[in-house]
Scaffold this motif. Structure first.
Motif, PDB file in Angstrom:
ATOM      1  N   GLU A  73      39.764   0.598  13.325  1.00  0.00           N
ATOM      2  CA  GLU A  73      39.576  -0.368  14.221  1.00  0.00           C
ATOM      3  C   GLU A  73      38.594  -0.597  14.867  1.00  0.00           C
ATOM      4  OE1 GLU A  73      43.396  -0.162  16.480  1.00  0.00           O
ATOM      5  OE2 GLU A  73      44.716  -0.104  14.563  1.00  0.00           O
ATOM      6  N   GLN A  74      38.200  -1.738  15.515  1.00  0.00           N
ATOM      7  CA  GLN A  74      36.970  -1.906  16.453  1.00  0.00           C
ATOM      8  C   GLN A  74      37.476  -1.849  17.889  1.00  0.00           C
ATOM      9  OE1 GLN A  74      33.917  -2.667  14.868  1.00  0.00           O
ATOM     10  NE2 GLN A  74      35.349  -1.933  13.389  1.00  0.00           N
ATOM     11  N   PRO A  75      36.518  -1.431  18.659  1.00  0.00           N
ATOM     12  CA  PRO A  75      35.252  -0.969  18.433  1.00  0.00           C
ATOM     13  C   PRO A  75      34.909   0.447  17.687  1.00  0.00           C
ATOM     14  CG  PRO A  75      35.257  -0.574  20.562  1.00  0.00           C
ATOM     15  CD  PRO A  75      36.820  -1.163  19.994  1.00  0.00           C
ATOM     16  N   TYR A  76      34.221   0.656  16.943  1.00  0.00           N
ATOM     17  CA  TYR A  76      33.800   1.765  16.106  1.00  0.00           C
ATOM     18  C   TYR A  76      32.492   2.160  15.768  1.00  0.00           C
ATOM     19  CZ  TYR A  76      34.280   5.467  12.498  1.00  0.00           C
ATOM     20  OH  TYR A  76      34.187   6.497  11.701  1.00  0.00           O
ATOM     21  N   TYR A  77      32.041   3.310  15.732  1.00  0.00           N
ATOM     22  CA  TYR A  77      30.673   3.716  15.505  1.00  0.00           C
ATOM     23  C   TYR A  77      30.629   5.099  14.974  1.00  0.00           C
ATOM     24  CZ  TYR A  77      25.662   3.655  15.890  1.00  0.00           C
ATOM     25  OH  TYR A  77      24.083   3.565  15.623  1.00  0.00           O
ATOM     26  N   THR A  78      30.236   5.555  13.698  1.00  0.00           N
ATOM     27  CA  THR A  78      30.008   6.399  13.301  1.00  0.00           C
ATOM     28  C   THR A  78      29.462   7.707  13.817  1.00  0.00           C
ATOM     29  OG1 THR A  78      28.165   6.106  12.045  1.00  0.00           O
ATOM     30  CG2 THR A  78      29.923   5.656  10.643  1.00  0.00           C
ATOM     31  N   THR A  79      28.368   7.427  14.528  1.00  0.00           N
ATOM     32  CA  THR A  79      27.917   8.814  15.454  1.00  0.00           C
ATOM     33  C   THR A  79      28.956   9.192  16.321  1.00  0.00           C
ATOM     34  OG1 THR A  79      25.830   7.726  14.900  1.00  0.00           O
ATOM     35  CG2 THR A  79      25.808   9.556  16.664  1.00  0.00           C
ATOM     36  N   ASP A  80      29.831   8.331  17.239  1.00  0.00           N
ATOM     37  CA  ASP A  80      30.610   8.575  18.185  1.00  0.00           C
ATOM     38  C   ASP A  80      31.893   9.170  17.361  1.00  0.00           C
ATOM     39  OD1 ASP A  80      28.815   7.646  20.252  1.00  0.00           O
ATOM     40  OD2 ASP A  80      30.200   5.454  19.936  1.00  0.00           O
ATOM     41  N   ALA A  81      32.248   8.572  16.476  1.00  0.00           N
ATOM     42  CA  ALA A  81      33.482   9.205  15.742  1.00  0.00           C
ATOM     43  C   ALA A  81      33.246  10.430  15.094  1.00  0.00           C
ATOM     44  CB  ALA A  81      33.811   8.159  14.597  1.00  0.00           C
ATOM     45  N   ALA A 119      34.628  16.417  15.348  1.00  0.00           N
ATOM     46  CA  ALA A 119      34.089  17.488  15.385  1.00  0.00           C
ATOM     47  C   ALA A 119      34.650  18.375  16.615  1.00  0.00           C
ATOM     48  CB  ALA A 119      32.447  17.459  15.689  1.00  0.00           C
ATOM     49  N   ILE A 120      34.597  17.706  17.705  1.00  0.00           N
ATOM     50  CA  ILE A 120      35.141  18.407  18.899  1.00  0.00           C
ATOM     51  C   ILE A 120      36.602  18.476  18.769  1.00  0.00           C
ATOM     52  CG2 ILE A 120      35.723  17.911  21.546  1.00  0.00           C
ATOM     53  CD1 ILE A 120      32.873  16.538  21.516  1.00  0.00           C
ATOM     54  N   LYS A 121      37.351  17.571  18.062  1.00  0.00           N
ATOM     55  CA  LYS A 121      38.769  17.585  18.147  1.00  0.00           C
ATOM     56  C   LYS A 121      39.092  18.924  17.162  1.00  0.00           C
ATOM     57  CE  LYS A 121      42.500  15.135  15.541  1.00  0.00           C
ATOM     58  NZ  LYS A 121      43.675  15.257  16.526  1.00  0.00           N
ATOM     59  N   PHE A 122      38.537  19.091  15.995  1.00  0.00           N
ATOM     60  CA  PHE A 122      38.735  20.061  14.953  1.00  0.00           C
ATOM     61  C   PHE A 122      38.626  21.494  15.749  1.00  0.00           C
ATOM     62  CE2 PHE A 122      37.177  17.299  11.247  1.00  0.00           C
ATOM     63  CZ  PHE A 122      38.505  16.691  11.096  1.00  0.00           C
ATOM     64  N   VAL A 123      37.438  21.795  16.417  1.00  0.00           N
ATOM     65  CA  VAL A 123      37.170  22.983  17.162  1.00  0.00           C
ATOM     66  C   VAL A 123      38.289  23.201  18.265  1.00  0.00           C
ATOM     67  CG1 VAL A 123      35.530  24.309  18.749  1.00  0.00           C
ATOM     68  CG2 VAL A 123      34.587  22.954  16.506  1.00  0.00           C
ATOM     69  N   HIS A 167      39.163  21.688   7.537  1.00  0.00           N
ATOM     70  CA  HIS A 167      39.240  20.108   8.042  1.00  0.00           C
ATOM     71  C   HIS A 167      38.078  19.189   7.768  1.00  0.00           C
ATOM     72  CE1 HIS A 167      43.305  20.341   9.277  1.00  0.00           C
ATOM     73  NE2 HIS A 167      43.211  21.274  10.375  1.00  0.00           N
ATOM     74  N   PHE A 168      38.143  18.105   7.308  1.00  0.00           N
ATOM     75  CA  PHE A 168      36.891  17.401   7.059  1.00  0.00           C
ATOM     76  C   PHE A 168      37.198  15.694   7.842  1.00  0.00           C
ATOM     77  CE2 PHE A 168      35.419  13.901   4.276  1.00  0.00           C
ATOM     78  CZ  PHE A 168      33.895  13.903   4.632  1.00  0.00           C
ATOM     79  N   TYR A 169      36.368  15.295   8.237  1.00  0.00           N
ATOM     80  CA  TYR A 169      36.364  13.804   8.706  1.00  0.00           C
ATOM     81  C   TYR A 169      35.088  13.149   8.418  1.00  0.00           C
ATOM     82  CZ  TYR A 169      36.637   9.325  11.050  1.00  0.00           C
ATOM     83  OH  TYR A 169      36.413   8.156  11.541  1.00  0.00           O
ATOM     84  N   GLY A 170      34.864  12.185   7.797  1.00  0.00           N
ATOM     85  CA  GLY A 170      33.613  11.333   7.345  1.00  0.00           C
ATOM     86  C   GLY A 170      33.678  10.851   6.155  1.00  0.00           C
ATOM     87  N   ILE A 171      32.236  10.627   5.706  1.00  0.00           N
ATOM     88  CA  ILE A 171      32.113   9.924   4.472  1.00  0.00           C
ATOM     89  C   ILE A 171      31.814  10.764   3.305  1.00  0.00           C
ATOM     90  CG2 ILE A 171      31.452   7.483   5.610  1.00  0.00           C
ATOM     91  CD1 ILE A 171      28.496   8.217   5.022  1.00  0.00           C
TER      92      ILE A 171
END
Length: 525
Positions: free
Chosen positions: A186-194, A199-203, A155-159
């Motif tokens: 959708e806002q609010p959003y911040y890459t570091t948090d997402a 990462a936690i979701k996948f694990v 799985h991958f999530y990111g840019i």
């Protein structure tokens, strides 16, 4: 009891111990890479930015003082993921980005990971690992065959690109989930948090079996643009009004006290003005830029803490091998005092470049070393690196290792920990270039371990070779090589090439041999 019975009992005990060792569960493996963070930005490397989670990880693990990178994000990521020099993996210059293919028509400069290399995910998947990635890819994007799921990740999530807006990745620098490109979040959003959320979701959602997992969490922080949450920015505004020199000198004092640097080394040469030469308005603006950068680092640390807490709560942290590092030295781009853009661009969600924090703050981030990202001096090529594996190495209690290592060693370290092998063929029978790295685990138990006689590098004509206590550098702005004794002068103040011509000639000869056998040449179109 007869001697024979005692011998049988001893043999049985040995066999039992061997069987127990064989049945020890393989460790989970977590690799965390940050983007463009300087050598001294973390608290555990002398910085004033609060990074309590990484500081605590370092206290329970081991810090390296002399870990070498390639000088820039995409070749570093190529080297990290494949265990090869970046030209061997196909990314000696830049990786593909939305509007640039970067294929120069030769092996070393294709702009994406080639099929004569394997990724850590591909190797660990063969060893039974579940494999996940969240964050910045930047090693190929034009064609799904170059994306993470096609290079070993479940799985991958990111840019996929090299940079994006932290607040709303969109357009051709958008987000991707597995093989699906996503609309703006959708806002609010911040890459570091997402990135941490996924990462936690996948694990957490991995198959319920006994197989371990490999997680590659690649933050875009603190790469430009300057985007941070206001509550984090507010913690720092005004704290950098003391100026570049005072912040730098305070970092150096802490680094000396920690044993990270030698008190006899001078600070690298300063390239800009003195803080006192700035107007009050300039000081306010530059304080603001550094405050947002610090907020980005601080938020990254908070999110590392979230992941560590999750692993602790699940009872999985003790048998998790975790490596944390930065991809290169701090970024001075565009090599101006005030960096990219204007301060009113801070936290503009439509920006993916502007603004940045400027050359002088990059020098501060790289305290005490010379230069910054891209260049082959220590400020460009020195990486803070932490290794933690509580079950194995908690006893080392924050010790420091001065042994030299480099990016391909991470693949080798994971192969060692997972008790697996590096393939000779892959991708349907493609011949795989032999691994360049060596496991760093022996260094943790034996501080006299030397992994490599030579380490080499080249990026945009910034050429470098390390050998013993010596380092030879040919800068992009020069046609001649310099020579430094890193034991006495790791801040590269004194060029000793004239005093030691034989040593320099030997090192340059070795560099040429390496360059001509590792796809540095030809450069292509």
């Amino acid at each position: 009891m007869t001697n024979k019975n005692m011998l049988l009992m001893g043999t049985a005990s040995l066999l039992s111990l061997h069987a127990a060792a064989q049945n020890d569960p393989k460790p989970n493996i977590v690799l965390i890479m940050v983007d463009d963070m300087g050598y001294s930005d973390l608290g555990c490397y002398g910085g004033e930015i609060p990074t309590p989670n990484l500081d605590n990880l370092a206290k329970k693990g081991v810090r390296f003082t002399h870990f070498c990178n390639t000088g820039r994000s995409c070749p570093s990521r190529a080297s990290l993921l494949t265990g090869l020099y970046p030209q061997q993996a196909g990314i000696g210059m830049m990786s593909e980005d939305p509007h640039s293919a970067e294929d120069h028509g030769v092996h070393g400069y294709m702009g994406y990971l080639n099929r004569n290399s394997v990724t850590i995910a591909e190797v660990l998947k063969e060893a039974g690992y579940h494999t996940y990635m969240s964050g910045k890819w930047h090693v190929g994007m034009h064609g799904q065959e170059k994306w993470p799921l096609q290079r070993g990740f479940d799985h991958f999530y990111g840019i996929l690109s090299g940079a994006c807006s932290y607040l709303q990745p969109h357009g051709d620098r958008n987000l991707t989930l597995d093989n699906q490109q996503l609309p703006p979040p959708e806002q609010p959003y911040y890459t570091t948090d997402a990135f941490t959320d996924y990462a936690i979701k996948f694990v957490d959602e991995r198959p319920k079996d006994d197989n371990p997992f490999f997680l590659y969490l690649a933050y875009n922080a603190p790469h430009w643009p300057l985007h941070a949450k206001q509550e984090d920015i507010d913690k720092f505004v005004g704290k950098y009004r003391k100026g570049w020199q005072k912040v730098r000198e305070a970092r150096l004092k802490r680094m000396i006290k920690m044993g990270l640097v030698d008190k006899n080394w001078d600070l690298a040469q300063w390239e800009g003005r003195q803080w006192s030469e700035l107007t009050e308005d300039e000081q306010i603006e530059l304080d603001r830029r550094m405050s947002v950068y610090a907020a980005q680092v601080h938020c990254m640390d908070y999110n590392v803490g979230r992941l560590i807490k999750y692993l602790e709560e699940k009872g999985e942290l003790n048998n998790t091998l975790l490596i944390f590092l930065s991809d290169n030295g701090a970024c001075a781009e565009p090599h101006r005092e005030k960096g990219f853009g204007t301060i009113d661009m801070i936290n503009n969600p439509n920006e993916w470049v502007n603004p940045s924090y400027g050359l002088p703050w990059a020098q501060v981030s790289n305290t005490p070393y010379r230069k910054y990202k891209v260049r082959a001096y220590e400020g460009g090529t020195s990486t803070p690196l932490i290794i933690s594996w509580p079950d194995k190495y908690a006893k080392y209690n924050g010790e420091i290792r001065h042994n030299r290592a480099f990016l391909p060693d991470i693949m080798a370290t994971f192969i060692d920990a997972a008790e697996t092998t590096y393939p000779k063929t892959y991708h349907g029978g493609n011949e795989i270039i032999p691994l360049e790295g060596a496991s760093m685990l022996p260094i943790l138990t034996n501080t006299d371990t030397e992994l490599h006689e030579y380490i080499f590098g080249e990026h945009f004509d910034n050429c470098v070779v390390w050998w013993k206590n010596w380092k030879a550098v040919k800068d992009q702005n020069s046609k001649v090589w310099e020579l430094f004794n890193l034991e006495k002068d790791r801040t590269e103040r004194v060029d000793l090439s004239r005093e030691n011509p034989k040593i320099l000639k030997q090192m340059v000869n070795e560099w040429n041999k390496w360059a001509n056998t590792h796809y540095v040449y030809p450069k292509g179109k």
